[in-house]
Design a protein around this motif. Structure first.
Motif, PDB file in Angstrom:
ATOM      1  N   UNK A  57      -3.149   1.301  -1.908  1.00 12.25           N
ATOM      2  CA  UNK A  57      -2.749   0.871  -0.602  1.00 12.25           C
ATOM      3  C   UNK A  57      -2.077  -0.853  -0.980  1.00 12.25           C
ATOM      4  N   UNK A  58      -2.843  -1.772  -0.980  1.00 10.15           N
ATOM      5  CA  UNK A  58      -2.800  -3.225  -1.333  1.00 10.15           C
ATOM      6  C   UNK A  58      -1.486  -3.596  -2.208  1.00 10.15           C
ATOM      7  N   UNK A  59      -1.645  -2.749  -3.094  1.00  6.80           N
ATOM      8  CA  UNK A  59      -0.701  -2.571  -4.357  1.00  6.80           C
ATOM      9  C   UNK A  59       1.000  -2.002  -3.820  1.00  6.80           C
ATOM     10  N   UNK A  60       0.857  -0.843  -3.157  1.00  6.33           N
ATOM     11  CA  UNK A  60       1.590  -0.412  -2.822  1.00  6.33           C
ATOM     12  C   UNK A  60       2.787  -1.602  -1.616  1.00  6.33           C
ATOM     13  N   UNK A  61       1.306  -1.690  -1.370  1.00  2.30           N
ATOM     14  CA  UNK A  61       1.905  -3.086   0.835  1.00  2.30           C
ATOM     15  C   UNK A  61       2.844  -4.244  -0.333  1.00  2.30           C
ATOM     16  N   UNK A  62       2.257  -4.919  -0.689  1.00  4.13           N
ATOM     17  CA  UNK A  62       2.551  -6.229  -1.302  1.00  4.13           C
ATOM     18  C   UNK A  62       3.901  -6.145  -2.115  1.00  4.13           C
ATOM     19  N   UNK A  63       4.183  -4.651  -2.837  1.00  5.43           N
ATOM     20  CA  UNK A  63       4.639  -4.927  -4.098  1.00  5.43           C
ATOM     21  C   UNK A  63       6.044  -4.614  -3.207  1.00  5.43           C
ATOM     22  N   UNK A  64       6.013  -3.454  -1.793  1.00  7.19           N
ATOM     23  CA  UNK A  64       6.553  -3.461  -1.119  1.00  7.19           C
ATOM     24  C   UNK A  64       7.624  -4.327  -0.056  1.00  7.19           C
ATOM     25  N   UNK A 106       0.753  -7.558 -14.195  1.00  6.52           N
ATOM     26  CA  UNK A 106       0.867  -6.038 -13.839  1.00  6.52           C
ATOM     27  C   UNK A 106       2.232  -5.642 -14.355  1.00  6.52           C
ATOM     28  N   UNK A 107       1.724  -4.074 -14.648  1.00  6.53           N
ATOM     29  CA  UNK A 107       3.180  -3.146 -15.613  1.00  6.53           C
ATOM     30  C   UNK A 107       3.585  -2.483 -14.731  1.00  6.53           C
ATOM     31  N   UNK A 127      10.472  -0.103 -18.247  1.00  8.45           N
ATOM     32  CA  UNK A 127       8.734  -0.716 -18.228  1.00  8.45           C
ATOM     33  C   UNK A 127       8.614  -2.217 -18.517  1.00  8.45           C
ATOM     34  N   UNK A 128       7.616  -2.999 -17.458  1.00 10.26           N
ATOM     35  CA  UNK A 128       8.160  -4.408 -17.217  1.00 10.26           C
ATOM     36  C   UNK A 128       7.132  -4.513 -17.336  1.00 10.26           C
ATOM     37  N   UNK A 129       6.183  -5.691 -18.640  1.00  9.08           N
ATOM     38  CA  UNK A 129       5.213  -5.725 -18.072  1.00  9.08           C
ATOM     39  C   UNK A 129       5.132  -7.781 -17.737  1.00  9.08           C
ATOM     40  N   UNK A 130       4.384  -7.920 -16.214  1.00  9.17           N
ATOM     41  CA  UNK A 130       4.289  -8.723 -15.352  1.00  9.17           C
ATOM     42  C   UNK A 130       3.630  -9.528 -15.641  1.00  9.17           C
ATOM     43  N   UNK A 131       3.788 -11.635 -15.925  1.00  6.35           N
ATOM     44  CA  UNK A 131       2.458 -12.308 -15.344  1.00  6.35           C
ATOM     45  C   UNK A 131       2.944 -13.160 -14.405  1.00  6.35           C
ATOM     46  N   UNK A 154       1.833 -13.013  -5.850  1.00  3.85           N
ATOM     47  CA  UNK A 154       2.721 -13.756  -6.661  1.00  3.85           C
ATOM     48  C   UNK A 154       3.132 -12.429  -7.779  1.00  3.85           C
ATOM     49  N   UNK A 155       1.806 -11.993  -8.488  1.00  4.94           N
ATOM     50  CA  UNK A 155       2.740 -11.262  -9.592  1.00  4.94           C
ATOM     51  C   UNK A 155       3.826 -10.018  -8.685  1.00  4.94           C
ATOM     52  N   UNK A 156       4.138 -10.002  -7.581  1.00  2.55           N
ATOM     53  CA  UNK A 156       4.554  -8.779  -6.939  1.00  2.55           C
ATOM     54  C   UNK A 156       5.664  -9.436  -6.422  1.00  2.55           C
ATOM     55  N   UNK A 157       6.307 -10.688  -6.124  1.00  2.00           N
ATOM     56  CA  UNK A 157       7.154 -11.856  -6.086  1.00  2.00           C
ATOM     57  C   UNK A 157       7.904 -11.606  -7.621  1.00  2.00           C
ATOM     58  N   UNK A 158       7.046 -12.549  -8.207  1.00  2.00           N
ATOM     59  CA  UNK A 158       7.429 -12.435  -9.929  1.00  2.00           C
ATOM     60  C   UNK A 158       8.028 -10.759 -10.661  1.00  2.00           C
ATOM     61  N   UNK A 159       7.351  -9.240  -9.744  1.00  2.00           N
ATOM     62  CA  UNK A 159       8.305  -8.598 -10.039  1.00  2.00           C
ATOM     63  C   UNK A 159       9.640  -7.634  -9.505  1.00  2.00           C
ATOM     64  N   UNK A 160       9.358  -8.035  -8.542  1.00  4.34           N
ATOM     65  CA  UNK A 160      10.469  -8.517  -8.192  1.00  4.34           C
ATOM     66  C   UNK A 160      11.960  -8.525  -8.654  1.00  4.34           C
ATOM     67  N   UNK A 161      11.530 -10.043  -9.030  1.00  4.05           N
ATOM     68  CA  UNK A 161      12.096 -11.033  -9.122  1.00  4.05           C
ATOM     69  C   UNK A 161      12.825 -10.160 -11.076  1.00  4.05           C
TER      70      UNK A 161
END
Length: 191
Positions: A57-64, A106-107, A127-131, A154-161
């Motif tokens: 739930x934490x991952x889904x919320x922050x990534x969304x 995060x992958x 597929x993306x690996x984001x540091x 920070x990881x979710x921000x970098x992933x969206x970018x």
């Protein structure tokens, strides 16, 4: 020693706070793109053993939220649905500063659909690996300088970018001319 560590941590926090300023800038051109569905799943996420714990739930919320923050700025005329699967992660725990400063990562797998056509635009999931971003906090170790929630943000921000960068590599999906083919390297093969 302690005053130096405090100064380094304060500097790291300032650098971390500055990294998100691009969301205040106008978005880059993505043609007719407007965010339709924002689908994030993390029900099969795997945690690296040394990591801090984070729930599905934490991952889904922050990534969304990160996807909404980045892609909700686009005001195109056509809806596109983004799907992101959070596949694995490692959230850096506190370590020995500088010597053993683990990094957060995060992958994910990303997909995009044309909403009106009801078809997926990418043949296979991207597929993306984001540091975490390199900054003063990552030198000391983000496990010391950031909470679990801050690391995830920070990881979710970098992933969206990073997803935005992937979409920019395919302008033809959004009614823009395709990118020119990459030029072949100059010279012949090494002998």
């Amino acid at each position: 020693m302690i005053p130096r560590l405090v100064a380094l941590c304060l500097g790291a926090l300032l650098v971390t706070a500055c990294q998100r300023n691009d969301l205040k800038d106008p978005p880059v051109d993505l043609g007719d793109f407007a965010l339709g569905l924002n689908i994030v799943v993390a029900d099969h996420v795997r945690k690296v053993p040394i990591s801090r714990e984070a729930s599905v739930e934490e991952w889904e919320a922050v990534m969304k939220k990160a996807v909404d923050d980045r892609f909700g700025r686009y005001e195109g005329t056509k809806l596109y649905n983004l799907g992101i699967s959070v596949d694995g992660y490692a959230l850096a725990p506190p370590g020995i500063p500088v010597v053993a400063a683990p990094k957060s990562v995060v992958a994910v797998t990303a997909n995009i659909w044309d909403d009106a056509a009801g078809k997926k635009l990418n043949a296979a999931g991207e597929k993306m690996t984001v540091f975490e971003s390199l900054n003063g906090a990552s030198i000391v170790g983000s496990g010391y300088t950031m909470s679990k929630e801050e690391q995830m943000e920070a990881l979710a921000y970098n992933t969206a970018k990073r997803v935005e960068g992937w979409l920019l590599e395919h302008p033809e999906w959004f009614g823009l001319p395709p990118l020119p083919p990459k030029a072949a390297p100059m010279g012949g093969k090494d002998k």
